[in-house]
Scaffold this active site. Structure first.
Site, mmCIF file in Angstrom:
data_model
loop_
_atom_site.group_PDB
_atom_site.id
_atom_site.type_symbol
_atom_site.label_atom_id
_atom_site.label_comp_id
_atom_site.label_asym_id
_atom_site.label_seq_id
_atom_site.Cartn_x
_atom_site.Cartn_y
_atom_site.Cartn_z
ATOM 1 N N ASP A 236 14.068 27.359 28.161
ATOM 2 C CA ASP A 236 14.979 28.499 28.222
ATOM 3 C C ASP A 236 14.478 29.518 29.239
ATOM 4 O O ASP A 236 13.270 29.774 29.350
ATOM 5 C CB ASP A 236 15.057 29.134 26.829
ATOM 6 C CG ASP A 236 16.119 30.197 26.715
ATOM 7 O OD1 ASP A 236 17.298 29.880 26.922
ATOM 8 O OD2 ASP A 236 15.767 31.360 26.416
ATOM 9 N N GLU A 286 -0.285 14.165 31.000
ATOM 10 C CA GLU A 286 -1.438 13.777 30.180
ATOM 11 C C GLU A 286 -0.983 12.888 29.022
ATOM 12 O O GLU A 286 -1.604 11.854 28.724
ATOM 13 C CB GLU A 286 -2.137 15.027 29.656
ATOM 14 C CG GLU A 286 -3.243 14.753 28.658
ATOM 15 C CD GLU A 286 -3.714 16.032 27.982
ATOM 16 O OE1 GLU A 286 -4.130 15.960 26.814
ATOM 17 O OE2 GLU A 286 -3.660 17.113 28.618
#
Length: 568
Positions: A236, A286
């Site tokens: 957002d 990751e």
């Protein structure tokens, strides 16, 4: 092959002779990844399906709806915020980023939803809100109880006021939902004190991302949900987060006050924000290295141009960012061509794919926006909305569908004042920019409210009232009628999945007459849209693979889009 009138078409003869012009393409394309051409369905959770009978949709309702969404053919879902919240802005005022609000269920229910989606090979994206939080967030309560200059206040933007006794706001910034962007607090000793910044509502104080503690806490939030099985996040206000460090006056406060999207250059699109997205991208990668599942970051980026938009989707930043220019374009061939060309030139040129969107929970639905004043949704607005959907699904890149779009739902334009919940209406009294009309709970079945949205004979009324004409758009009727918008979307998604010409890649414009937009994908798939009301010659002879309305061979009727394969 569906031609928009329930018929199955034969193979398609060759292209008419047109000079091909304005070649646009995506260069430096990475190896294909699921998100590059994915179609994601936006679930506005409180309006999707209510499993408990309280009149509010919930996570268990989303889980129950997964087979429907799989049948439609989407690749994933994006959930509106389900975090604990006082709901001053329907969950975008987050009180706890690492839990589920009881109105939507609990963490165990989220785990069930994530597991069910994984079994169906449907990705799950969460809304994450890094620009601001709720005024009931524990850290903001700590800040109110702490003195000026404290570490607790440094997590937010607290500043002394101007004028006698500090009675004027620290600067002239306006909030997005009306009024000043500052609210004065009462200090612990009872005296009027400092002011805090809120670019939306007073119940949504902005974080100060120049304080490392804020970034560290959002790291914990990302990992919390990724560990629970989330496939990524819709970010957002992705151009927000950082404000000019000196908090100076805006150069054009009147423009700020009029705008719905971010325009204040001192409060949005600051250069430091890109470091955040580089770090978040590294966190996602990751997790990908651990298990091979790519996680996605898609940003809500409101910036002035496609070129600035492109800076957010560079290879080490957000994977995607919604391209709102298509959503904002008027129903006009030249306007659509301009925004599509700019996106392909500036955004796809980064190596990302463009992320197309025509509807979302903040905008008037296309059926109404494209010229349908009648709430029942028949006629010109419906035809244009169907044509626009087929155009979007033929464009290179990814696409997001807002719930109810596949049902051909129009905007509910006559909600009474006493049920409106939009912060803009509460703060200004104006209905001009309210957002409730596209958030009315979906009709599932039957002839009367709650239209199967809420369970049980004694269930509460839906949280926003459904009009009687929703019966014409209920899911059961849409599934039964082969000419419905649902079948158009389903057929389009099936073809998009089956045809290698669609998804990411390139497009090449065809020369056309006025009011017509046409392009080629991979040398043999043609999409054309007639933005006018008068039939024209189709760019391809024969029956189309798929059309948004009745489309005889060799003719492209007004307000209609169609796909053809050259030489099939």
């Amino acid at each position: 092959m569906h031609n928009g009138d329930g018929a199955v078409g034969p193979g398609i003869p060759g292209l008419r002779t047109h000079r091909q012009v304005d070649v646009v393409s995506s260069e430096h394309i990475d190896t294909h990844r699921w998100w590059r051409d994915a179609v994601i369905y936006q679930v506005y959770v409180r309006s999707f399906l209510d499993s408990t009978g309280d009149g509010i949709g919930d996570l268990a309702g989303v889980r129950a709806g997964l087979p429907y969404l799989k049948k439609l053919g989407v690749d994933g879902i994006r959930l509106s915020p389900v975090y604990p919240s006082p709901q001053h802005d329907h969950g975008y005022d987050v009180a706890d980023h690492r839990d589920v609000d009881p109105v939507f269920g609990d963490l165990a229910e989220f785990d069930l939803l994530a597991g069910a989606a994984r079994r169906l090979d449907v990705k799950v994206l969460l809304d994450i809100v890094p620009n601001h939080c709720s005024s009931e967030h524990p850290w903001f309560r700590e800040a109110l109880a702490a003195p000026p200059g404290s570490p607790q206040r440094a997590r937010f933007h607290f500043a002394d006021g101007r004028g006698p006794d500090g009675a004027e706001p620290p600067n002239n910034w306006h909030a997005m939902f009306g009024g000043p962007a500052w609210t004065r607090v009462t200090e612990p000793d009872g005296r009027p004190g400092q002011w805090y910044l809120h670019m939306f509502t007073p119940e949504q104080p902005d974080w100060n991302w120049r304080t490392p503690e804020v970034a560290a806490d959002f790291d914990r939030t990302l990992r919390f949900w990724l560990d629970r099985g989330a496939d990524g996040f819709r970010v957002d206000v992705a151009a927000g987060l950082f404000k000019h460090p000196d908090l100076p006056d805006s150069p054009d406060p009147e423009a700020d006050a009029r705008a719905r999207d971010s325009v204040n250059p001192l409060a949005w699109n600051q250069p430091e924000v890109h470091e955040v997205w580089r770090h978040w991208r590294a966190v996602c990668e990751e997790y990908t290295r651990r298990d091979g599942r790519e996680r996605l970051l898609v940003g809500e980026v409101s910036v002035p141009s496609a070129r600035e938009h492109a800076t957010y989707v560079r290879p080490d930043e957000l994977h995607q960012a919604f391209f709102f220019d298509l959503l904002g374009a008027p129903w006009d061939a030249d306007a659509f061509r301009k925004v599509i060309s700019e996106a392909m030139q500036d955004i796809a040129g980064t190596g990302s794919t463009v992320t197309w969107v025509l509807n979302n929970h903040d905008q008037v639905r296309t059926v109404t926006r494209y010229g349908e004043p009648a709430p029942q949704g028949s006629g010109l607005g419906t035809a244009r909305a169907r044509a626009a959907a087929l155009l979007m699904l033929a464009l290179p890149g990814a696409a997001y569908i807002y719930q109810g779009e596949e049902l051909g739902l129009p905007e509910v334009v006559d909600l009474p004042d006493d049920v409106l919940t939009a912060p803009i209406f509460r703060r200004t009294g104006s209905r001009a920019r309210i957002r409730d009309g596209c958030r009315v709970p979906l009709p599932r079945s039957g002839q009367a409210s709650p239209f199967g949205f809420t369970s049980g004979a004694e269930g509460a009324a839906p949280w926003l009232p459904q009009p009687d004409w929703f019966a014409e758009h209920a899911t059961d009727r849409a599934l039964a009628g082969t000419r419905s918008s649902w079948h158009l979307y389903r057929d389009g998604l099936q073809l998009r999945s089956a045809l290698p010409q669609l998804g990411e890649g390139t497009l090449r414009w065809l020369e056309t007459g006025p009011d017509v937009l046409a392009f080629v994908r991979a040398d043999d798939l043609v999409c054309a849209v007639n933005f006018g009301t008068t039939p024209v010659s189709a760019p391809v002879l024969g029956t189309p693979l798929l059309a948004s309305g009745p489309c005889p061979p060799g003719v492209l009727p007004g307000s209609t889009a169609a796909w053809w394969i050259n030489g099939s």
